[in-house]
Motif scaffolding. Structure first.
Motif, PDB file in Angstrom:
ATOM      1  N   GLU A   4       0.822  -1.204   0.000  1.00  0.00           N
ATOM      2  CA  GLU A   4       0.000   0.000   0.000  1.00  0.00           C
ATOM      3  C   GLU A   4       0.865   1.268   0.000  1.00  0.00           C
ATOM      4  OE1 GLU A   4      -1.327  -0.102   4.618  1.00  0.00           O
ATOM      5  OE2 GLU A   4      -2.435   1.243   3.324  1.00  0.00           O
ATOM      6  N   ARG A  33       1.835   1.720  -3.667  1.00  0.00           N
ATOM      7  CA  ARG A  33       0.636   2.176  -4.378  1.00  0.00           C
ATOM      8  C   ARG A  33       0.411   3.675  -4.210  1.00  0.00           C
ATOM      9  NH1 ARG A  33      -4.474   2.485  -2.413  1.00  0.00           N
ATOM     10  NH2 ARG A  33      -4.015   1.255  -0.566  1.00  0.00           N
ATOM     11  N   ASP A  42      -7.627   6.428  -2.324  1.00  0.00           N
ATOM     12  CA  ASP A  42      -8.290   5.364  -1.573  1.00  0.00           C
ATOM     13  C   ASP A  42      -9.804   5.444  -1.732  1.00  0.00           C
ATOM     14  OD1 ASP A  42      -6.099   4.047  -0.639  1.00  0.00           O
ATOM     15  OD2 ASP A  42      -6.289   4.681   1.445  1.00  0.00           O
ATOM     16  N   ASP A  80     -10.812   4.095  -5.120  1.00  0.00           N
ATOM     17  CA  ASP A  80     -10.777   2.632  -5.094  1.00  0.00           C
ATOM     18  C   ASP A  80     -11.958   2.067  -4.308  1.00  0.00           C
ATOM     19  OD1 ASP A  80      -8.442   2.819  -6.505  1.00  0.00           O
ATOM     20  OD2 ASP A  80      -7.137   2.338  -4.819  1.00  0.00           O
ATOM     21  N   ALA A  81     -12.214   2.675  -3.155  1.00  0.00           N
ATOM     22  CA  ALA A  81     -13.284   2.160  -2.299  1.00  0.00           C
ATOM     23  C   ALA A  81     -14.637   2.306  -2.987  1.00  0.00           C
ATOM     24  CB  ALA A  81     -13.284   2.887  -0.960  1.00  0.00           C
ATOM     25  N   ARG A 101     -15.113   2.154  -6.033  1.00  0.00           N
ATOM     26  CA  ARG A 101     -15.148   1.101  -7.055  1.00  0.00           C
ATOM     27  C   ARG A 101     -15.158  -0.298  -6.459  1.00  0.00           C
ATOM     28  NH1 ARG A 101     -11.180   4.883 -10.228  1.00  0.00           N
ATOM     29  NH2 ARG A 101     -12.606   5.736 -11.792  1.00  0.00           N
ATOM     30  N   GLU A 135     -12.982  -1.689  -4.060  1.00  0.00           N
ATOM     31  CA  GLU A 135     -11.793  -2.243  -3.416  1.00  0.00           C
ATOM     32  C   GLU A 135     -11.891  -2.024  -1.909  1.00  0.00           C
ATOM     33  OE1 GLU A 135      -8.920  -3.494  -4.679  1.00  0.00           O
ATOM     34  OE2 GLU A 135      -9.153  -3.121  -6.831  1.00  0.00           O
ATOM     35  N   THR A 136     -11.317  -2.918  -1.142  1.00  0.00           N
ATOM     36  CA  THR A 136     -11.214  -2.700   0.293  1.00  0.00           C
ATOM     37  C   THR A 136     -10.023  -1.778   0.555  1.00  0.00           C
ATOM     38  OG1 THR A 136     -12.117  -4.867   0.723  1.00  0.00           O
ATOM     39  CG2 THR A 136     -10.900  -3.818   2.524  1.00  0.00           C
ATOM     40  N   ARG A 137     -10.270  -0.693   1.220  1.00  0.00           N
ATOM     41  CA  ARG A 137      -9.197   0.267   1.531  1.00  0.00           C
ATOM     42  C   ARG A 137      -9.272   0.582   3.015  1.00  0.00           C
ATOM     43  NH1 ARG A 137      -6.442  -1.309  -1.868  1.00  0.00           N
ATOM     44  NH2 ARG A 137      -6.403  -0.565  -4.013  1.00  0.00           N
TER      45      ARG A 137
END
Lengths: 377, 377, 377, 377
Positions: free
Chosen positions: D304, D307, D329, D332-333, D335, D337-339
């Protein structure tokens, strides 16, 4: 204010330089990426450009297509960034300038002095901007240093000492790594290794802050890893037009230095120093007085410094926003503001001339050479 | 253990160097000041020596008296320190060595290479110690650096970069101040200004840590304050016998630098750096690894480092105790221990040869010169 | 000037503190070691004293013998240093003061407040000096800080924040090491661990620089290594007589801190800060202005700072010479000069009272306590 | 990848926080500003939004209009940022969450604990993201610190020490300046001054890196400028659920500190420290070993961290790109993703509970208080 239209050549997926330019161009909302030829593999480049939001008809397979395509449009790009391999800069920059585009070219602007002078002439004839990405000069506190020198805060400059050392090429067992090796191979890198790669940033910054130009130089070029044809370490002594004495050390084998780019400028009534790893402070000492820490964002800094700072005092701004400052200046310049902090084609060709002078000097045991391109002698 | 008997020539009241030597010699209780010729004014020197506890019959009016007086005594001094003006070092050191005394001479050991070679020969013939006060090499973490280089911790040394810059002579309005002016006047300072004053400390340290000797050099000497005949700023590139590339910058006009003496040594498998303003740390980076901070007093340092540290980790020890370390090594050497960290007459003459080579190079636009005294070629 | 006669109790071979005192006392040539009871093993102490140059008849087997022996001499010692285990300080200091000797006592001066008050009374009655070795307060730049506060350079002091953290007791696997364990065992260390060991240095320094006394405090004491009965980490909030707010953090489990002793003092018109690992600089910021670096040895520092500096600007002086400064002040004071920077018995008892107040506060969830000894309420 | 649609409430022209959010949201090209209610003056806000490229129909006069307008659209915004005065955060966040929008709320999330708990419940019920802008936790090397703690690199955490001190409110003559005064006025700032403004950033970071939550605390709140009703300096001791001891100092009168936000975390087998003015390095010391410098961009950092880094090692990235990391983040979240590094509503309410606990403790002479919101006890 409408965003300016921006195109990019090179800087495709996986490159280091592409993201830095995109972040720099987009961060302040001044530019919009509308065209690109991002990869030497046409399909790859077209696909990636579209992923970045470029319309299909402006996602080009190569720079020639892009030039042809953009030339004919009413909404043609306002600026093209050239971030391709070094040896291609010349022809691309020349073609776009001649077609009336503003250009931001990665350094080195060209491989030869002759090419560099040609770019200067073409840019002048075109009336367009040809900027070169000496981005470190756009850090706010570097601008403050120059403004202070210009304001006479340290008096006439006597001496400038600058280093750009790192150790990332210091592992001989890594010398065959293609990402490292090409840099020391004349077939790919030209006449110089580390000096052309990093040293010219330092040389440009010396000129930039001192507000003067390098006139002559003497160089000691060394390949400390013996398998290297080009130098991985260089020491360049120089003199500026105004008489300032200069010292520049650059190295890629300085194990333990990460990004050891710093500069010290000493004048008749004071000195300043700045280091790229702590870019938000400028250290200033008046002669006979105490050393002071000048902070980005403090009151009373020069206007162009405030203009190029985004967040409050002691909130650090880093490298990507120095690149963004180049783009801010470009946006302003495209709109007609005078932005004399923007490094241009003359800076580009001066660097090339200095590289060639240093290489020639190195081969003659440090003989002093004229560091200027013929057009500026 | 009985204290050793110590005498001093020069270093009278008001001098900077006298107190540093007395503190260095007395701090660890190894020496007792029993004789002195401390001032060029005989009465002043005699009176001051007695105030420092020297008996009346050993408070001499000049060095010749002291030599005559001490020679005849059973309890003659074990060591004489010479801290007189530079031009007198040669004859005093020679005379005391020939009479069988151990000598610690301030730098520069002599004014000419010929004199320096003569001292080497005389010292060798006498079997006595002739040490030269390159005291910075006695900082514990400098010794650690040398020990690490010798142990191969950074592999074969490729590159050494050292600076000794300050700004205390940067005020041109102060140039007529006699304490400053003599340094740039050939009549008083000899052939070199700043390089002979500070640069040779850096050059010695490069040799000391790298455990190698300077072979050739090229110099750029500058008088940035134009009224000065001798240089106030110099850049010296050099090569060592083992092939190591060297860079040395020294300046007295670097306004804002206080005591900018530092050194970086880069080898095949790592790098170390040290700075005199934070002398209790050594910064070490293994190739491909993280930078580490080595602290004076931590476990596992080399024996000679522990021997020369007095207080616990992170309790700083400063310049006076580096001088004291020279005296510790001298005391041990006088008692018969081998102390190869002690700078000697050969170091002294090598420095002088380098100064003369640098001056010659400077006059010939940086032509490379043999930096060695003839006897070591 | 004849040297003063000095005796030492404790600080035998292998101790950390003995060498620091000897170096401090001898460095400037003000004292001569003429008497000693250096070890709890009489023979060992006598033998070691003689090795250090003490005459056989003044190499005593214990402090009682030394007291008896010295009392009867015309050339009795001018000063005795007490560097024995903490619990013995009281009776030794009391006995020597009562017999008319000047005393330098290691900290803590006593174990209880009652004992501390007794020492204050005895010292006053004797007319002799009773100094306590808060040696960090004798660093030149700490003296400069106090002189600046007194001169009003930062205005009325609002806030003082000080830390003394290290990580040398942070390894739980080392907790049985006798050199570490005793510190956290009430049977040997008394009521407090880390605060009594290091914290009181910081507390004294706060009083010293602010030129004020601690009035009340609240403490949070923690044993972060659970096997420890006494605290290895403490936070103490306090108020000074003049209203200044204080914060003090001390820790022995701060892995990565070596000697993290620093202090920041904030007033109405400026702030200063100092750190023991870079003791030769004082950082000063006037309100609304830029941060400045004040260097030991620069022009214009307060007189007592110049008096306690030995070598030129930017030549570091470290911990042993701070101890030496205590001895310099003592020598002057013995000769009749007023040296108000010398920490005395009242400082000693104030520290003990603060330790007991902190322990009591810690046991009552941070209840505020009077931090003063009854005699100073 | 199509850009996400972003709207902003507050952060109008001339605010400090607006540009930071816009730079953060736009820098990486993840969001596009498509809606806004940027100013409490409707016309001003509408005009400014359009200048920033927002279409006229989505340039709203106030947040209620914006909520109404966006709710009905198919292309409604994916995220709304709330950067209005603190007292309005609650109702705006609640309304947008209830309407099914993802929210990024400036800190403090609410003024009361009850409001904070309500937001947690509403967010949970909505299934939408409610993030709070503890942006310092998004610096890459802060993430590295947390990842190291989680990986056990320093063992069980014993102690965390954090400071957030500056001196920008240290000038009493500036106390009537409205930009300063409101902060210490309960009518505008609520129950706390400096602790609520800066301290909660430090408190959150302690929880973040230690991967634990604050359980109880004791506070000493001080108004060092007596005209202030709320504290300008606070010391908070705390305990975490896992037993870790915590210390937090925050001040706005620390003249000379610019942005003195730093943290040290000490565990059983090592310690790490980080400072916001040099955010690109993390300092790590293994117990019994040497201190190491971990550089952003070096090999082997946690995923991370890589990233969230954009440019090569030792090219600094600063505060605006830490904010950008929050937006990365978030993108991503949104979309899917786990963040888990994204600070959320539970972090927001915990901060408020801690503020109220600290204020209560301060009023009761430092009595220990439960620092948790009732819902998390």
């Amino acid at each position: 204010m409408a965003k300016l239209r921006w195109g990019m050549i090179g800087g495709g997926e996986g490159s280091q330089i592409g993201p830095a330019h995109r972040l720099g161009a987009l961060a302040d909302g001044m530019f919009e990426l509308v065209a690109g030829a991002l990869d030497h593999r046409p399909d790859v480049g077209r696909e990636y450009a579209q992923r970045l939001g470029v319309a299909a008809d402006r996602a080009y397979g190569n720079w020639q297509e892009m030039l042809a395509g953009e030339k004919g449009r009413d909404d043609r790009i306002d600026l093209v960034t050239i971030a391709t391999p070094n040896s291609t800069h010349f022809e691309i920059a020349k073609a776009f300038l001649e077609a009336g585009f503003n250009v931001l070219c990665e350094k080195p602007m060209t491989m030869t002095v002759e090419e560099g002078e040609e770019i200067v002439r073409v840019a002048e004839a075109s009336g367009k901007i040809c900027a070169v990405n000496y981005c470190y000069s756009a850090y706010p506190m570097v601008r403050q240093a120059r403004a202070m020198v210009r304001a006479g805060d340290i008096g006439k400059v006597r001496l400038v000492v600058t280093n750009f050392s790192h150790g990332h090429h210091g592992d001989a067992t890594d010398a065959d790594n293609p990402r490292v090796r090409w840099r020391y191979d004349p077939a790919m890198a030209g006449v110089s290794g580390q000096f052309a790669d990093c040293g010219i940033h330092a040389l440009h910054m010396a000129s930039f802050i001192c507000d003067d130009e390098v006139k002559s130089l003497s160089a000691d070029m060394a390949s400390t890893i013996s398998s290297r044809e080009l130098e991985d370490d260089a020491m360049v002594n120089f003199r500026m037009e105004g008489g300032t004495v200069g010292r520049l050390w650059t190295s890629s084998v300085a194990i333990g230095r990460q990004h050891g780019f710093d500069i010290q400028v000493f004048g008749e009534t004071g000195g300043v120093r700045w280091a790229s790893e702590q870019p938000n402070q400028l250290i200033y000492t008046p002669v006979g007085g105490r050393t002071q820490i000048i902070e980005k964002g403090e009151g009373g800094l020069h206007d162009e410094v405030q203009r190029l700072s985004r967040v409050a005092i002691a909130h650090p701004e880093g490298f990507p926003l120095a690149v963004a400052n180049i783009y801010c200046d470009l946006a302003d310049a495209i709109r007609g503001e005078t932005r004399d902090g923007l490094p241009g084609a003359s800076d580009g060709v001066r660097s090339i001339a200095a590289v060639h002078a240093a290489v020639a000097s190195g081969k003659e045991d440090g003989a002093w050479k004229d560091a200027r391109p013929p057009m500026f002698r």
